[in-house]
Design an enzyme around this catalytic site. Structure first.
Site, PDB file in Angstrom:
ATOM      1  N   SER A  50      18.263   0.576  17.844  1.00 42.24           N
ATOM      2  CA  SER A  50      18.542   0.678  19.287  1.00 42.24           C
ATOM      3  C   SER A  50      17.314   1.131  20.081  1.00 42.24           C
ATOM      4  O   SER A  50      17.343   2.116  20.820  1.00 42.24           O
ATOM      5  CB  SER A  50      19.722   1.623  19.520  1.00 42.24           C
ATOM      6  OG  SER A  50      20.864   1.109  18.897  1.00 42.24           O
ATOM      7  N   ARG A  76      22.526   6.695  10.567  1.00 41.96           N
ATOM      8  CA  ARG A  76      23.676   6.599   9.669  1.00 41.96           C
ATOM      9  C   ARG A  76      23.466   5.467   8.670  1.00 41.96           C
ATOM     10  O   ARG A  76      22.857   4.453   9.000  1.00 41.96           O
ATOM     11  CB  ARG A  76      24.961   6.324  10.467  1.00 41.96           C
ATOM     12  CG  ARG A  76      25.396   7.489  11.322  1.00 41.96           C
ATOM     13  CD  ARG A  76      26.722   7.232  11.971  1.00 41.96           C
ATOM     14  NE  ARG A  76      26.743   5.990  12.710  1.00 41.96           N
ATOM     15  CZ  ARG A  76      27.812   5.209  12.839  1.00 41.96           C
ATOM     16  NH1 ARG A  76      28.947   5.540  12.268  1.00 41.96           N
ATOM     17  NH2 ARG A  76      27.759   4.101  13.548  1.00 41.96           N
ATOM     18  N   ASP A  89      23.156  -2.252  19.385  1.00 41.85           N
ATOM     19  CA  ASP A  89      24.523  -1.726  19.292  1.00 41.85           C
ATOM     20  C   ASP A  89      25.540  -2.562  20.071  1.00 41.85           C
ATOM     21  O   ASP A  89      26.701  -2.670  19.664  1.00 41.85           O
ATOM     22  CB  ASP A  89      24.586  -0.251  19.723  1.00 41.85           C
ATOM     23  CG  ASP A  89      23.914   0.010  21.063  1.00 41.85           C
ATOM     24  OD1 ASP A  89      23.371  -0.942  21.664  1.00 41.85           O
ATOM     25  OD2 ASP A  89      23.901   1.165  21.505  1.00 41.85           O
TER      26      ASP A  89
END
Length: 494
Positions: A174, A105, A227
């Site tokens: 991540s 994203r 995250d």
């Protein structure tokens, strides 16, 4: 003749009655065996307050050991190099890139300081072609940079970058990295289907920065985060009393704010803030106090990482449904729970997911029709009795509540390390930012976690401990960390 017929009928009735009695005895034995398996499961999974306090003590001990030396603990206790969390004063336009799987994203956020907060934000999700996941580093990062450049080009008039300034980016990555500063870290290994050998051992920020240069995009990566730390940043932006972040989703992790002078393995200059965010990697915690069963041991032995992530295998969404499947399989093998034949689908690992388990556990109908439908649709088991469906719900309850209570014990361990597990005279609030689908959507799990925390902390302490749902830490949290570590902060403060 009549006498013979009557005798035959009487004999048939007697045989029928004997068969019925035999069937009833067999049925009773079957249920007794199933009940025995359930009873033993309940005993083995018992997470009593005394045991939970032992787990919390063990977590605190491992935290101290992990802060003292690299590799000194089962917990990673990774120094994140994040020394400033958002204060709410941040202003300006910041970008974020969230790469953690087969999609990534890109986000932009306009921050308006104390009054304006998040003025406007926009987000776009892009799929990564599978050939790029196993190709070369150059192609993958060029693809990401090109998508980012296209996203920047669509920046509307509602977003304002002060003249002469570079755009700044928070990069949520991540995958396992060894971080050397707030804006650099080398890739240890790929996971989640990626296998690009020439990126391993390289600085992922440098790889991205070179790709941005090739696109002619003037953008600086000011924060590289995972995250969990993004969740902590997003939580702190909304509430200054947030000191811990926990993710309870497919996997699990925790991060918290530590005093920099309480980290013996930190050899750099003490940060101006006096604080340092620690990424615990708490999924790898293990202790003799954890209530393990034969089902957990078999799951671990057959997993991709035997002997690792034991705590995660007890409390996270990846595994809870699979533990339930293994228990139901044993009940079928030993007590013919679903009839004399073992349903073939019940033998398939991970076919029963935690969302399936949650749906069955939350079934409030008098005939447990959702349980019946899930058993039929997922496992191909037809026509179950109400008694069987109740047993399935009981198994879900034991597994979910053990997981939630152990998660609460982990949080208690962090509070203990921070000295926030005892009553304080100033009634200081302790806020835990929580993210992840398991916590957000599995209501029985989250309610049990919260009530367990109250139970083991006691009324006085728990009254000042608050759990807040903090969505999208991996996105907006990264943009907020880019703002908190902006290269222009000193200029603004002068």
């Amino acid at each position: 003749m009549r006498k013979a017929a009557a005798a035959a009928v009487a004999a048939a009735v007697a045989v029928g009655a004997a068969l019925l009695v035999r069937r009833q005895i067999r049925e009773a034995k079957r249920w007794a065996r199933a009940a025995a398996v359930l009873r033993e499961l309940e005993e083995r999974c018992a997470a009593t307050p005394a045991r939970l306090r032992q787990v919390a003590d063990a977590v605190a001990v491992e935290m101290h050991a992990g802060l003292a030396s690299e590799g000194g603990s089962k917990l990673g206790m990774i120094i994140s190099h994040v020394e400033s969390l958002p204060s709410g004063q941040e202003k300006g336009l910041f970008y974020a890139l969230d790469l953690g799987g087969t999609n990534f994203r890109v986000l932009r956020v306009q921050l308006g300081g104390k009054e304006g907060r998040v003025v406007k934000q926009e987000c776009e999700e892009i799929s990564i072609p599978t050939n790029l996941m196993t190709g070369n580093s150059h192609d993958l990062f060029d693809f990401i940079a090109a998508a980012l450049a296209k996203f920047v080009a669509s920046e509307g008039e509602d977003f304002h970058l002060p003249e002469g300034r570079q755009r700044e980016l928070g990069f949520t990555f991540s995958f396992p990295v060894k971080q050397s500063s707030i804006s650099s870290g080398t890739l240890i290994k790929w996971t989640k289907g990626f296998a690009i050998n020439d990126t391993v051992g390289e600085d992922v920020v440098a790889e991205l920065s070179r790709a941005l240069d090739r696109q002619g995009l003037d953008m600086k990566v000011t924060a590289l985060v995972n995250d969990t730390i993004g969740t902590l940043a997003g939580g702190r932006y909304d509430d200054n009393d947030v000191v811990v972040a926990v993710i309870l989703g497919t996997g699990t992790n925790a991060a918290y704010v530590e005093r920099a002078n309480a980290i013996p393995k930190w050899h750099g200059l003490l940060p101006k803030s006096g604080d340092m965010v620690i990424n615990m990697e708490w999924g790898n915690f293990r202790s003799s106090h954890l209530p393990l069963t034969e089902f957990d041991q078999a799951l671990d032995a057959e997993s991709l990482n035997p002997g690792e992530q034991i705590y995660e295998k007890l409390i996270s969404g990846m595994y809870l449904g699979e533990i339930v499947r293994r228990i139901l399989l044993k009940m079928t093998q030993e007590a013919s729970l679903f009839g004399d034949d073992i349903p073939p689908k019940l033998k398939i690992p991970y076919i029963l997911t935690t969302p399936h388990m949650s749906m069955m556990h939350h079934d409030g109908s008098s005939d447990l029709r959702t349980v019946g439908a899930q058993l039929r649709d997922i496992l191909g088991i037809q026509n179950t009795s109400l008694k069987t469906r109740r047993l399935v719900v009981a198994v879900c309850d034991i597994v979910a509540k053990r997981g939630s209570r152990l998660a609460a014990a982990g949080i208690h361990g962090i509070l203990k390390k921070l000295g926030r597990d005892i009553p304080s005279s100033d009634k200081q609030r302790t806020v835990i930012a929580m993210d992840g689908g398991l916590y957000e959507h599995y209501t029985i799990f989250s309610e049990s976690l919260e009530s367990t925390l109250q139970e083991i902390l006691g009324e006085e302490v728990s009254s000042s401990v608050v759990i807040k749902l903090a969505n999208d830490g991996s996105g907006i949290g990264a943009a907020l960390l880019a703002a908190a570590h902006s290269q222009y902060l000193d200029a603004e403060e002068q």
